[in-house]
Enzyme design. Structure first.
Site, short mmCIF file in Angstrom:
data_model
loop_
_atom_site.label_atom_id
_atom_site.label_comp_id
_atom_site.label_asym_id
_atom_site.label_seq_id
_atom_site.Cartn_x
_atom_site.Cartn_y
_atom_site.Cartn_z
N HIS A 58 0.91 -1.14 -0.26
CA HIS A 58 -0.01 0.10 0.00
C HIS A 58 0.92 1.25 -0.09
CE1 HIS A 58 -2.63 3.23 1.35
NE2 HIS A 58 -1.73 3.26 2.45
N ASP A 90 7.18 22.14 -25.68
CA ASP A 90 6.88 20.99 -25.16
C ASP A 90 8.33 20.87 -24.16
OD1 ASP A 90 7.07 18.09 -24.71
OD2 ASP A 90 5.98 18.12 -26.86
N TRP A 128 7.20 -0.55 4.33
CA TRP A 128 7.89 0.23 2.92
C TRP A 128 9.29 0.61 3.21
CZ3 TRP A 128 9.45 5.63 1.78
CH2 TRP A 128 9.48 6.43 3.10
N SER A 150 13.10 6.04 -13.40
CA SER A 150 11.89 6.89 -14.10
C SER A 150 12.01 8.05 -13.27
CB SER A 150 10.65 6.05 -13.75
OG SER A 150 9.63 7.07 -13.88
N SER A 151 12.12 8.15 -11.93
CA SER A 151 11.93 9.57 -11.23
C SER A 151 13.13 10.20 -11.58
CB SER A 151 12.11 9.14 -9.90
OG SER A 151 11.02 8.57 -9.53
N HIS A 155 13.59 11.28 4.03
CA HIS A 155 13.25 12.40 4.67
C HIS A 155 13.19 13.36 3.40
CE1 HIS A 155 11.53 15.52 7.17
NE2 HIS A 155 12.37 16.43 6.36
N GLU A 166 12.65 12.77 0.51
CA GLU A 166 11.29 12.19 -0.18
C GLU A 166 10.15 12.76 0.40
OE1 GLU A 166 11.14 10.14 -2.75
OE2 GLU A 166 8.86 9.69 -2.46
N TYR A 226 9.71 15.41 1.25
CA TYR A 226 9.28 16.88 0.69
C TYR A 226 9.30 16.73 -0.75
CZ TYR A 226 9.38 18.65 5.24
OH TYR A 226 9.05 18.96 6.38
N SER A 252 -0.42 27.34 -4.19
CA SER A 252 0.02 28.79 -4.42
C SER A 252 -0.33 29.30 -5.85
CB SER A 252 1.60 28.84 -4.26
OG SER A 252 2.21 28.33 -3.15
N HIS A 292 15.51 12.08 12.47
CA HIS A 292 14.38 12.12 13.73
C HIS A 292 13.40 10.84 13.43
CE1 HIS A 292 12.38 14.67 10.09
NE2 HIS A 292 11.95 13.50 9.97
N HIS A 293 13.95 10.13 12.37
CA HIS A 293 12.99 8.82 12.24
C HIS A 293 13.56 7.74 13.07
CE1 HIS A 293 10.32 10.26 9.01
NE2 HIS A 293 11.37 11.17 8.66
N THR A 304 8.32 26.54 6.99
CA THR A 304 6.86 25.86 6.95
C THR A 304 5.92 27.04 7.17
OG1 THR A 304 7.77 23.66 7.28
CG2 THR A 304 5.58 23.99 6.98
N LYS A 319 5.29 29.93 4.93
CA LYS A 319 4.60 29.46 3.89
C LYS A 319 3.06 29.65 4.32
CE LYS A 319 6.48 26.89 0.40
NZ LYS A 319 6.34 26.92 -0.63
N ARG A 367 2.10 0.38 15.41
CA ARG A 367 1.79 0.31 13.94
C ARG A 367 2.02 -1.02 13.25
NH1 ARG A 367 6.31 4.19 11.15
NH2 ARG A 367 5.15 3.34 9.35
C1 HEM Z 1 6.28 20.00 9.34
C2 HEM Z 1 7.43 19.50 9.64
C3 HEM Z 1 7.60 18.03 9.99
C4 HEM Z 1 8.05 17.44 11.03
C5 HEM Z 1 8.79 18.36 12.09
C6 HEM Z 1 8.00 16.14 10.76
C7 HEM Z 1 8.62 15.17 12.07
C8 HEM Z 1 8.40 13.89 11.77
C9 HEM Z 1 9.13 12.78 12.71
C10 HEM Z 1 10.06 13.44 13.76
C11 HEM Z 1 8.97 11.71 12.41
C12 HEM Z 1 9.34 10.35 13.01
C13 HEM Z 1 8.36 9.78 13.95
C14 HEM Z 1 9.06 8.23 14.43
O1 HEM Z 1 9.04 7.59 13.65
O2 HEM Z 1 8.99 8.27 15.51
C15 HEM Z 1 8.05 11.54 11.09
C16 HEM Z 1 7.57 10.54 10.45
C17 HEM Z 1 7.07 10.63 9.31
N1 HEM Z 1 6.93 11.85 8.43
FE1 HEM Z 1 6.97 13.78 9.38
N2 HEM Z 1 7.51 15.65 9.75
C18 HEM Z 1 7.16 16.91 8.99
C19 HEM Z 1 6.69 16.67 7.88
C20 HEM Z 1 6.21 15.83 6.95
C21 HEM Z 1 5.80 15.64 5.59
C22 HEM Z 1 5.44 17.07 4.87
C23 HEM Z 1 5.76 14.40 5.25
C24 HEM Z 1 5.30 13.97 3.84
C25 HEM Z 1 4.80 14.52 2.91
C26 HEM Z 1 6.02 13.77 6.39
C27 HEM Z 1 5.94 12.15 6.35
C28 HEM Z 1 6.38 11.66 7.27
C29 HEM Z 1 6.30 9.85 7.26
C30 HEM Z 1 6.06 9.21 5.98
C31 HEM Z 1 6.70 9.55 8.49
C32 HEM Z 1 6.57 7.94 8.72
C33 HEM Z 1 7.72 7.16 8.14
C34 HEM Z 1 7.78 5.85 8.68
O3 HEM Z 1 8.17 5.60 9.70
O4 HEM Z 1 7.12 5.24 7.81
N3 HEM Z 1 6.34 14.54 7.53
N4 HEM Z 1 7.83 13.08 10.79
CU LIG Z 2 11.27 12.86 8.32
#
Ligand code: HEM
Ligand SMILES: [Cu+2]
Lengths: 523, 155
Positions: free
Chosen positions: A75, A104, A140, A167-168, A251, A253, A255, A266, A300-301, A326, A329, A448
């Site tokens: 998924h 083009d 994933w 591709s990307s 990370h 990714e 963005y 915008s 941070h992950h 952020t 914006k 999870r």
């Molecule tokens: C606004 C600022 C953001 C902050 C401060 C932030 C912070 C974090 C942090 C600290 C985690 C890790 C949590 C953990 O696993 O313990 C996390 C997970 C995640 N964030 Fe964000 N995030 C932000 C914006 C975004 C954006 C813009 C996206 C994507 C469009 C995003 C997508 C994700 C995803 C997919 C995960 C989970 C990844 C995984 O473990 O599968 N985050 N975020």
């Molecule tokens: Cu992140």
């Protein structure tokens, strides 16, 4: 002498399947990308419903745990690599040449290639579900050692990721080359629409981050089959290294998934607020700032892997810094709407919902950025709630705003506003019913990626599953809206909306092969 | 972009078409070097981790980036040239398939704008006796229509 101008023989218009297979036209390729993205959105959505069906009640009812894990993994991969990224590339193909006054994309044959790699790669991924041992089931993020132990499905996944990455990268190079090289005279960098800016920066992130992912999965492959031990402590390797490499890609990714959506809203918000975008320059710099920061926050992950304290602190502070650009914006969008004469057509509704609900995800991100707090949140449903607020409400709703905004330009017909509003309200309400309770589940400690859970989580899961099914089926309304607009309906004028800004609106709808009726003049 | 010059006698003319190119060769160098620098930094970090298999991907990618921009620089030198001198119309072209040229009799020269159909671009054809050469493929639709009209008026 004799002349024949505008003689209307449609010579050599390719027909049928070969038209789509060999096309190098940006409108054809953009259309292919958008349809592909939508189909993947439905396929990935069906998998999400399998997940929600299993989680409707505690205990194991619908699928066996191994298949459940495959659903969770595939998924996410399908949604990220199949639905969102190609969706934005579809927008890029359609809109970038029109917005910068180019005939083009810069490299049309490569453009054809980068599209046709996609269906091939995702078919492999879906096929992996049917091979012995099943598809990838390690999430994933494909962390070793689990991903090293998986069956042949993991090899297919690795191959899929290589092709999708290719591709990307080709797509990103094409986009950068088009924007850098093919702007009409007068279209200087600081006059480019914000959608173009966000795509330049996204393409830059893609070019920087994708090879890292390719390297990471290659090491998984060699660890699996060729006796290396990059991630195996028994051979001197380190599984935590995989996490560093993966998130160094992962990370940025995130963005890559969000910036083009910021670009779309915008464009949309100024049109329906009937005011120019507030703080254009600060928007450009905020986007660039976010992109830069995205390379120094990856750990941070992985706060819980046992990093040194200095590391934890560095990543905590750098992550919290993201809130600044952020926030810039978000305040700019609000200032654009401030005292504007706003109307609330479907694209505007989606844009406003993007701003409001993405902010919820941004704030939970900030909560998790705080290291000691994240020890509690990590690997719980709180994370799931966070990333669905940012990805669904940021990327997907932003994309919906763009679809409703430009659909009249693409098809030449207005969409059905009533159906659009139904789609909007059902999506927004069902989304929040699905994902808001997941914050509480996470606080209460529900992990999870599990098919079964303790009884105290039952109520919120029922609510979440009901919301999930409504959310999933509501998306069929979008399909109806798009098909109706292609088939016919009220003719759209060239401008479509009231005084929108940008070169694309000077072109008749549907955007014909004539790109400009009068010489594009860049103000 | 189209450049159109008419001789003082108002009869002979010269029409030159070149693709738009908003990035100079210097700009290309800056862009490619920026990408290479970023790739080098990332590569260095990956090396310190021991993740050397990332390096070939970074290298390959920078090569493709450079190749893409070089192809575009080469394309910036493409042109279509139509020169009318006396009773002759000389066509010459540098394009993807190398250089081409031809000479036509002014009184027999035809300008055709073949509509593309659907949302495809039109094609501007110049020639005579069923023998045509396409020019202006690098223009936007609007510029191509304007060029076709200008050429038709001049001939
Ligand atoms: C606004 C600022 C953001 C902050 C401060 C932030 C912070 C974090 C942090 C600290 C985690 C890790 C949590 C953990 O696993 O313990 C996390 C997970 C995640 N964030 Fe964000 N995030 C932000 C914006 C975004 C954006 C813009 C996206 C994507 C469009 C995003 C997508 C994700 C995803 C997919 C995960 C989970 C990844 C995984 O473990 O599968 N985050 N975020
Ligand atoms: Cu992140």
């Amino acid at each position: 002498m004799t002349t024949t101008v505008a003689d209307h023989h449609h010579d050599e218009v390719p027909k049928g399947i070969t038209r789509w297979l060999f096309t190098t036209n940006h409108k054809d390729i953009g259309t292919l990308y958008l349809w592909f993205s939508f189909i993947m959105f439905l396929v990935g959505g069906a998998m999400a419903l399998v997940i929600r069906a299993e989680l409707f009640q505690p205990g194991l009812q619908v699928v066996d745990p191994h298949f459940y894990n495959q659903m969770v993994t595939v998924h996410a991969l399908i949604m990220i690599f199949g639905a969102i990224m190609p969706g934005f590339v579809g927008f890029a193909n359609w809109m970038i040449p029109m917005m910068i006054g180019a005939p083009d994309m810069a490299l049309p044959r490569m453009n054809n290639w980068s599209f046709w790699l996609l269906p091939f790669a995702t078919s492999l991924l879906i096929l992996s579900l049917f091979v012995p041992g099943g598809g990838p089931a390690a999430g994933w993020t494909i962390y070793p050692p689990l991903s090293v132990q998986g069956g042949m499905g993991v090899d297919l996944t690795i191959f899929t990721i290589h092709i999708l990455g290719m591709s990307s990268i080709l797509g990103a190079i094409n986009i950068i080359a088009t924007i850098m090289n093919m702007r009409a005279p007068g279209m200087t960098l600081m006059k480019m629409p914000l959608f173009i800016w966000t795509w330049v920066i996204t393409a830059f992130l893609l070019i920087a981050a994708m090879p890292v992912l390719a390297g990471a999965v290659t090491m998984l492959l060699t660890d699996r089959h060729f006796g290396t031990a990059f991630f195996d402590p028994a051979g001197g390797g380190d599984p935590v290294m995989f996490q560093h490499i993966f998130w160094f890609f992962g990370h940025p990714e995130e963005y890559i998934l969000i910036l083009p959506a910021f670009g779309i809203i915008s464009q949309v918000i100024p049109t329906f607020a009937r005011k120019p975008l507030f703080g254009y320059t600060s928007m450009v710099f905020a986007t660039a700032g976010i992109a830069f920061l995205s390379f120094i926050v990856w750990a941070h992950h992985m706060y819980t892997v046992g990093m040194p304290l200095s590391g934890e602190l560095f990543f905590m502070y750098s992550t919290m810094l993201i809130a600044i650009p952020t926030g810039v914006k978000i305040f700019n969008w609000m200032a654009t709407m401030w005292r504007g004469s706003m109307t609330f057509e479907t694209p505007m509704l989606y844009a406003i919902a993007t701003v409001a609900l993405f902010t919820v995800g941004g704030l939970t991100g900030l909560m998790m950025a705080i290291t000691p707090a994240d020890f509690q949140y990590h690997d719980t449903y709180f994370i799931v709630a966070h990333f669905h607020y940012v990805i669904f409400c940021g990327s997907v709703l932003g994309m919906f705003a763009g679809v409703y905004y430009w659909l009249p330009k693409w098809t030449g017909h207005m969409y059905d506003e009533t159906l659009g509003k139904w789609h909007f309200w059902l999506t927004i309400i069902a989304f929040n019913v699905t994902f808001f309770p997941q914050h509480f589940l996470g606080f209460a400690g529900m992990p999870r990626r599990i098919p079964d859970y303790s009884l105290q989580f039952a109520e919120f899961n029922v609510i979440s599953s009901i919301g999930g099914f409504v959310l999933g089926f509501s998306q069929l309304i979008l399909l109806v809206v798009v098909i109706k607009a292609i088939r016919g309906g009220k003719k759209a004028s060239a401008e479509v909306w009231e005084n929108p800004e940008g070169l694309e609106w000077t072109v008749p709808s549907p955007a014909p092969y004539h790109t400009f009726a009068t010489a594009p003049e860049v103000k | 972009m189209t450049f159109f010059q008419t001789a003082p006698d108002g009869r002979d003319f010269r029409l030159l078409i070149r693709p738009d190119c908003s990035l100079s060769l210097r700009g290309v160098k800056v862009v490619v070097l920026t990408f290479a620098l970023v790739a080098a930094l990332i590569g260095a970090y990956m090396l310190t981790l021991g993740a050397w298999p990332v390096l070939p991907f970074l290298g390959l990618e920078i090569a493709v980036v450079a190749a893409a921009f070089l192809i575009l620089q080469r394309r910036a030198r493409f042109y279509d040239l139509v020169e009318a001198k006396g009773d002759d119309v000389c066509l010459s072209q540098r394009g993807r398939h190398g250089e081409k040229s031809g000479k036509l009799n002014r009184y027999w020269t035809q300008v055709r704008l073949a509509a593309g159909g659907h949302w495809y671009p039109s094609r501007l054809l110049v020639g005579s006796h069923g023998n045509y050469m396409e020019i202006g493929a690098a223009l936007t639709e609007e510029d191509r229509i304007k060029t076709a009209k200008a050429l038709q008026r001049a001939l």
